[in-house]
Design a protein around this motif. Structure first.
Motif, PDB file in Angstrom:
ATOM      1  N   HIS A 125       0.863  -1.148   0.035  1.00 46.25           N
ATOM      2  CA  HIS A 125      -0.128   0.103  -0.160  1.00 46.25           C
ATOM      3  C   HIS A 125       0.768   1.189  -0.112  1.00 46.25           C
ATOM      4  O   HIS A 125       0.400   2.223  -0.350  1.00 46.25           O
ATOM      5  N   HIS A 126       2.079   1.256   0.707  1.00 46.03           N
ATOM      6  CA  HIS A 126       2.763   2.326   0.590  1.00 46.03           C
ATOM      7  C   HIS A 126       4.291   1.895   0.975  1.00 46.03           C
ATOM      8  O   HIS A 126       4.547   0.918   1.118  1.00 46.03           O
ATOM      9  N   TYR A 127       5.156   2.926   0.494  1.00 50.54           N
ATOM     10  CA  TYR A 127       6.637   2.671   0.842  1.00 50.54           C
ATOM     11  C   TYR A 127       7.067   3.951   1.613  1.00 50.54           C
ATOM     12  O   TYR A 127       6.773   5.121   1.321  1.00 50.54           O
ATOM     13  N   VAL A 128       7.916   3.518   2.765  1.00 49.20           N
ATOM     14  CA  VAL A 128       8.420   4.617   3.685  1.00 49.20           C
ATOM     15  C   VAL A 128       9.729   4.473   3.629  1.00 49.20           C
ATOM     16  O   VAL A 128      10.446   3.678   4.134  1.00 49.20           O
ATOM     17  N   GLY A 129      10.203   5.512   2.714  1.00 51.77           N
ATOM     18  CA  GLY A 129      11.721   5.641   2.784  1.00 51.77           C
ATOM     19  C   GLY A 129      12.142   6.726   1.737  1.00 51.77           C
ATOM     20  O   GLY A 129      11.262   7.341   1.396  1.00 51.77           O
ATOM     21  N   ILE A 130      13.273   6.736   1.685  1.00 56.60           N
ATOM     22  CA  ILE A 130      13.791   7.711   0.579  1.00 56.60           C
ATOM     23  C   ILE A 130      13.649   7.515  -0.936  1.00 56.60           C
ATOM     24  O   ILE A 130      13.621   6.134  -1.136  1.00 56.60           O
ATOM     25  N   ASP A 131      13.933   8.199  -1.549  1.00 58.76           N
ATOM     26  CA  ASP A 131      14.191   8.286  -2.866  1.00 58.76           C
ATOM     27  C   ASP A 131      15.615   8.063  -3.171  1.00 58.76           C
ATOM     28  O   ASP A 131      16.489   8.975  -3.127  1.00 58.76           O
ATOM     29  N   ASN A 132      15.879   6.855  -3.539  1.00 56.23           N
ATOM     30  CA  ASN A 132      17.643   6.661  -3.483  1.00 56.23           C
ATOM     31  C   ASN A 132      18.494   6.917  -4.626  1.00 56.23           C
ATOM     32  O   ASN A 132      19.462   7.421  -4.456  1.00 56.23           O
ATOM     33  N   ILE A 133      17.595   7.379  -5.728  1.00 53.02           N
ATOM     34  CA  ILE A 133      18.459   7.907  -6.992  1.00 53.02           C
ATOM     35  C   ILE A 133      18.601   9.323  -6.446  1.00 53.02           C
ATOM     36  O   ILE A 133      19.884   9.913  -6.595  1.00 53.02           O
ATOM     37  N   ALA A 134      17.607  10.038  -5.857  1.00 52.59           N
ATOM     38  CA  ALA A 134      17.864  11.438  -5.347  1.00 52.59           C
ATOM     39  C   ALA A 134      18.892  11.540  -4.346  1.00 52.59           C
ATOM     40  O   ALA A 134      19.599  12.452  -4.353  1.00 52.59           O
ATOM     41  N   ALA A 135      19.056  10.577  -3.587  1.00 52.36           N
ATOM     42  CA  ALA A 135      19.875  10.492  -2.447  1.00 52.36           C
ATOM     43  C   ALA A 135      21.368  10.407  -2.990  1.00 52.36           C
ATOM     44  O   ALA A 135      22.225  11.163  -2.769  1.00 52.36           O
ATOM     45  N   GLY A 136      21.603   9.539  -4.136  1.00 52.49           N
ATOM     46  CA  GLY A 136      22.711   9.460  -4.913  1.00 52.49           C
ATOM     47  C   GLY A 136      23.181  10.702  -5.713  1.00 52.49           C
ATOM     48  O   GLY A 136      24.390  11.360  -5.500  1.00 52.49           O
ATOM     49  N   ARG A 137      22.240  11.345  -6.032  1.00 47.98           N
ATOM     50  CA  ARG A 137      22.414  12.477  -6.707  1.00 47.98           C
ATOM     51  C   ARG A 137      22.807  13.701  -5.920  1.00 47.98           C
ATOM     52  O   ARG A 137      23.732  14.570  -6.023  1.00 47.98           O
ATOM     53  N   THR A 138      22.281  13.960  -4.565  1.00 49.55           N
ATOM     54  CA  THR A 138      22.869  14.628  -3.454  1.00 49.55           C
ATOM     55  C   THR A 138      23.966  14.222  -2.969  1.00 49.55           C
ATOM     56  O   THR A 138      24.725  15.460  -2.976  1.00 49.55           O
ATOM     57  N   ALA A 139      24.557  13.044  -2.943  1.00 51.00           N
ATOM     58  CA  ALA A 139      25.759  12.844  -2.565  1.00 51.00           C
ATOM     59  C   ALA A 139      26.855  13.298  -3.591  1.00 51.00           C
ATOM     60  O   ALA A 139      27.925  13.814  -3.099  1.00 51.00           O
ATOM     61  N   GLY A 140      26.552  13.045  -4.900  1.00 49.11           N
ATOM     62  CA  GLY A 140      27.220  13.605  -5.825  1.00 49.11           C
ATOM     63  C   GLY A 140      27.508  15.182  -5.700  1.00 49.11           C
ATOM     64  O   GLY A 140      28.484  15.741  -6.111  1.00 49.11           O
ATOM     65  N   ALA A 141      26.294  15.712  -5.783  1.00 51.10           N
ATOM     66  CA  ALA A 141      26.460  17.294  -5.581  1.00 51.10           C
ATOM     67  C   ALA A 141      27.494  17.702  -4.560  1.00 51.10           C
ATOM     68  O   ALA A 141      27.911  18.769  -4.819  1.00 51.10           O
ATOM     69  N   LEU A 142      27.242  16.874  -3.464  1.00 54.13           N
ATOM     70  CA  LEU A 142      28.011  17.538  -2.361  1.00 54.13           C
ATOM     71  C   LEU A 142      29.282  16.995  -2.616  1.00 54.13           C
ATOM     72  O   LEU A 142      30.301  18.010  -2.380  1.00 54.13           O
ATOM     73  N   VAL A 143      29.839  16.109  -2.896  1.00 61.01           N
ATOM     74  CA  VAL A 143      31.207  15.740  -3.232  1.00 61.01           C
ATOM     75  C   VAL A 143      31.610  16.670  -4.353  1.00 61.01           C
ATOM     76  O   VAL A 143      32.855  17.234  -3.922  1.00 61.01           O
ATOM     77  N   GLY A 144      30.960  16.966  -5.394  1.00 61.28           N
ATOM     78  CA  GLY A 144      31.420  17.721  -6.451  1.00 61.28           C
ATOM     79  C   GLY A 144      31.627  19.318  -5.976  1.00 61.28           C
ATOM     80  O   GLY A 144      32.875  19.645  -6.249  1.00 61.28           O
ATOM     81  N   ARG A 145      30.928  19.760  -4.889  1.00 60.22           N
ATOM     82  CA  ARG A 145      30.705  21.115  -4.709  1.00 60.22           C
ATOM     83  C   ARG A 145      31.903  21.174  -3.579  1.00 60.22           C
ATOM     84  O   ARG A 145      32.528  22.059  -3.511  1.00 60.22           O
ATOM     85  N   LEU A 146      32.055  20.144  -2.971  1.00 59.14           N
ATOM     86  CA  LEU A 146      33.098  20.363  -1.634  1.00 59.14           C
ATOM     87  C   LEU A 146      34.321  20.240  -2.190  1.00 59.14           C
ATOM     88  O   LEU A 146      35.613  20.530  -1.509  1.00 59.14           O
ATOM     89  N   VAL A 147      34.534  19.359  -3.289  1.00 59.89           N
ATOM     90  CA  VAL A 147      35.897  19.012  -3.857  1.00 59.89           C
ATOM     91  C   VAL A 147      36.402  20.631  -4.328  1.00 59.89           C
ATOM     92  O   VAL A 147      37.515  20.801  -4.086  1.00 59.89           O
ATOM     93  N   GLY A 148      35.592  21.221  -4.873  1.00 55.17           N
ATOM     94  CA  GLY A 148      35.990  23.012  -5.213  1.00 55.17           C
ATOM     95  C   GLY A 148      36.420  22.768  -6.563  1.00 55.17           C
ATOM     96  O   GLY A 148      36.043  21.937  -7.645  1.00 55.17           O
ATOM     97  N   GLN A 149      37.610  23.595  -6.571  1.00 59.26           N
ATOM     98  CA  GLN A 149      38.207  23.779  -7.977  1.00 59.26           C
ATOM     99  C   GLN A 149      38.925  22.459  -8.304  1.00 59.26           C
ATOM    100  O   GLN A 149      39.384  22.402  -9.340  1.00 59.26           O
ATOM    101  N   ARG A 150      39.479  21.799  -7.307  1.00 59.91           N
ATOM    102  CA  ARG A 150      40.372  20.696  -7.649  1.00 59.91           C
ATOM    103  C   ARG A 150      39.902  19.653  -8.562  1.00 59.91           C
ATOM    104  O   ARG A 150      38.640  19.649  -8.724  1.00 59.91           O
ATOM    105  N   SER A 151      40.732  19.020  -9.316  1.00 60.22           N
ATOM    106  CA  SER A 151      40.235  18.115 -10.226  1.00 60.22           C
ATOM    107  C   SER A 151      40.971  16.533  -9.740  1.00 60.22           C
ATOM    108  O   SER A 151      41.959  16.990  -9.116  1.00 60.22           O
ATOM    109  N   GLY A 152      40.478  15.677 -10.192  1.00 62.34           N
ATOM    110  CA  GLY A 152      41.166  14.465  -9.725  1.00 62.34           C
ATOM    111  C   GLY A 152      40.004  13.139  -9.716  1.00 62.34           C
ATOM    112  O   GLY A 152      39.203  13.527 -10.436  1.00 62.34           O
ATOM    113  N   LYS A 153      40.126  11.953  -9.106  1.00 63.00           N
ATOM    114  CA  LYS A 153      39.471  10.915  -8.967  1.00 63.00           C
ATOM    115  C   LYS A 153      38.643  10.768  -7.795  1.00 63.00           C
ATOM    116  O   LYS A 153      38.697  11.501  -6.772  1.00 63.00           O
ATOM    117  N   VAL A 154      37.443  10.264  -8.219  1.00 63.46           N
ATOM    118  CA  VAL A 154      36.260   9.965  -7.038  1.00 63.46           C
ATOM    119  C   VAL A 154      36.167   8.435  -6.934  1.00 63.46           C
ATOM    120  O   VAL A 154      35.942   7.772  -7.947  1.00 63.46           O
TER     121      VAL A 154
END
Lengths: 346, 346
Positions: free
Chosen positions: B167-196
């Motif tokens: 009837h219902h799902y109680v939990g997060i949207d995991n794709i959006a969670a992954g996207r959020t993680a990606g945005a955070l890593v990218g933004r916090l890395v800043g100017q630097r380039s390299g591997k993830v």
DNA sequence: CTCAAAATGAGTTGCGTACCTCAAAACACC
DNA sequence: GGTGTTTTGAGGTACGCAACTCATTTTGAG
């Protein structure tokens, strides 16, 4: 393997038997009615505790007959955040109605202490509970205390009056919110060094002052390379915020970060945009139609959000729990500081 | 100035009069009991709609007599996230008891599909509602559907089985969670380039796969300067995660970001720490005692959190609403993706 | 010991719904 | 028109508690 978290259901009759008294006496104890010897009160309470008896909420609610009335005292004028709260209350209509709860919105000038105070006084007696977006001022504090003394349950909403005897505060910890904003600006700016601007409504507003305090705390301690400029007071107005910020951007070419503490977001965004300063890290508050658009555009980098829907529902639930004498699920009612970026926009 | 959000209280008797039928007929319509002509059903439903009648929850609850029983089917073994959910249910004991709700925890091996399925089948008939941390597997799906067909309300918790008729799902949207993680890593890395680097439990787990998918989406689209390395499968175990990551860090001196998709956090942190790579931007999931410490230390930069307390309470509320036939406050029950950094640690 | 005051018991009523029974009415079919 | 079936009405009981009345018992002061 299977573990039960709840006890079996007892009734008041069982408690009466347990305590060796009549139903009437248990009822008197339960409702703090007079005419019971202290010793008897103790025996009854012990029986209740011993069996961890909980009155059946549904039965109690049904028996009391009268519906409960709650009032929400909110700022008049167009304030998107408040409108959202109102909208969320509207969404609860069926929920409220099924519980025979009546919620009324009362608009007043919450920034004018005497006006707000008299609005509050006017509610006395008519309501079981009041949620109020309150200014922290002695005359308001007194009005709140009067309501409390009259038996009305009072929660402060969004903005607290800690010196009053309000039963609960539904809102965020604004110092922590400011700290979070500071950490975000600092981290997102990255390696760069330069100046950081702050636009606030007024430093006289308790919540704004607290946010600025938290923001500066973090900037000083953790990002010494960033130079925080004096606060611009935009009075939460778009035009004024825009003008002040435009001038500041002109004076300082090395502004790399911006914290918008209150409203006036439209003006702040316009100033940034017109100056072509898309590189400035821009952190603000609340997810509205506007900030949502700015986040998606990338002009705004993060919004600190306090989830108006949660605040509206928490206020109702807290008032209801208080009115029923139920314990409050503090974890549930605590308003969290949400960091909203483009990818976790709700 | 004052505006009422709820209607006045009608009763079933009023509806009966309105529709020109007896109370018994209204009752039959309301509970889908047989033996009412379609035309009469219509008339009654119209009367209900016309007056936007809501049955009094308290009265209904009192009248039905029997208590409701809910089961929470959770992973056996020590899992901090699940332990938190259990703890939060414990905190609700008084709330549950006042509503005569019985909640039972049932531990089983949710990662073994046949075992989980038979655990679910065993519940049939005994419970009004079931919340289950479910594996997405055909045999589990069938077991869920059987429960639904037997009239039990079913919600999936944390991990969904979208192909079932739950009837219902109680939990997060995991794709959006992954996207959020990606945005955070990218933004916090800043100017630097390299591997993830990415450390996951297994790409066979639905939630992990979805998070990785979202993460890669963002990295590819928005941070082309960052090079995402192949996923390490640490099976949510500390030792294995540590070994794999230690080797990877040795091979690549230019790793600037790290996304830990599941558990095994202890091992990941140890690998980073032992390698002296405190500069690596480290984003993971869930606020536990460990991640809290890592955030405060600064070794971990952000945690994506799904608020176990909220999940536990939402699951109970949703099951209750389903059992009562009430509408679900979708805004309220939606689990948000919280970004937790040091300064907004809850 | 007396008497008034305080404490307690016993009981009633009502809240709005669920769930049940039994009889009456309406209907369909031949 | 009679038959059997379906639909509807009427009414009752129960749920657990709040709130009340009134009678009775207990208590404490004089």
């Amino acid at each position: 393997m299977a573990e039960t978290l709840t006890a079996t259901a007892l009734t008041l009759k069982d408690i009466a038997r347990e305590a060796g008294v009549s139903l009437a006496t248990v009822d008197r104890v339960l409702h703090n009615r007079p005419g019971v010897r202290p010793d008897t009160v103790r025996r009854v309470k012990e029986a209740i505790a011993r069996n961890s008896f909980q009155p059946h909420v549904a039965a109690a609610e049904l028996a009391r007959g009268r519906a409960r009335r709650f009032a929400f005292v909110m700022p008049s004028g167009p304030n998107p955040f408040m409108q959202q709260i109102e909208a969320y209350l509207g969404e609860m209509a069926a929920w409220l109605s099924a519980r025979r709860l009546h919620v009324e919105m009362i608009a007043t000038d919450v920034f004018d202490a005497p006006v707000l105070a008299s609005s509050l006084e006017a509610l006395s007696g008519g309501y079981d509970g009041v949620a109020v977006v309150a200014l922290d001022h002695p005359i308001v504090r007194a009005a709140i205390n009067d309501l409390v003394d009259a038996g009305t349950k009072v929660v402060t909403l969004v903005s607290d009056v800690p010196s009053s005897r309000r039963h609960h505060y539904v809102g965020i910890d604004n110092i922590a919110a400011g700290r979070t904003a500071g950490a975000l600006v600092g981290r997102l700016v990255g390696q760069r060094s330069g100046k950081v601007a702050i636009v606030a409504g007024s430093q006289g507003l308790r919540d704004h002052a607290e946010r600025i305090f938290g923001f500066n705390q973090v900037m000083t301690a953790e990002f010494p390379d960033l130079d925080v400029l004096p606060v611009l007071e935009g009075r939460d107005e778009d035009d004024r915020s825009e003008q002040l910020l435009t001038r500041l951007l002109g004076e300082h070419a090395d502004i790399v970060g911006l914290y918008n503490v209150g409203a006036g977001t439209q003006g702040v965004a316009k100033a940034l945009s017109d100056a072509g300063r898309h590189d400035v890290v821009f952190v603000g508050h609340d997810v509205t139609a506007l900030t949502r658009r700015l986040l998606l555009q990338g002009l705004m980098d993060a919004a600190i959000s306090q989830n108006p829907g949660h605040e509206a529902r928490a206020a109702v639930r807290v008032l209801l729990a208080l009115a029923r004498g139920e314990p409050i699920l503090s974890e549930q009612e605590k308003i969290r500081i949400d960091i909203v970026m483009r990818d976790n926009l709700p």
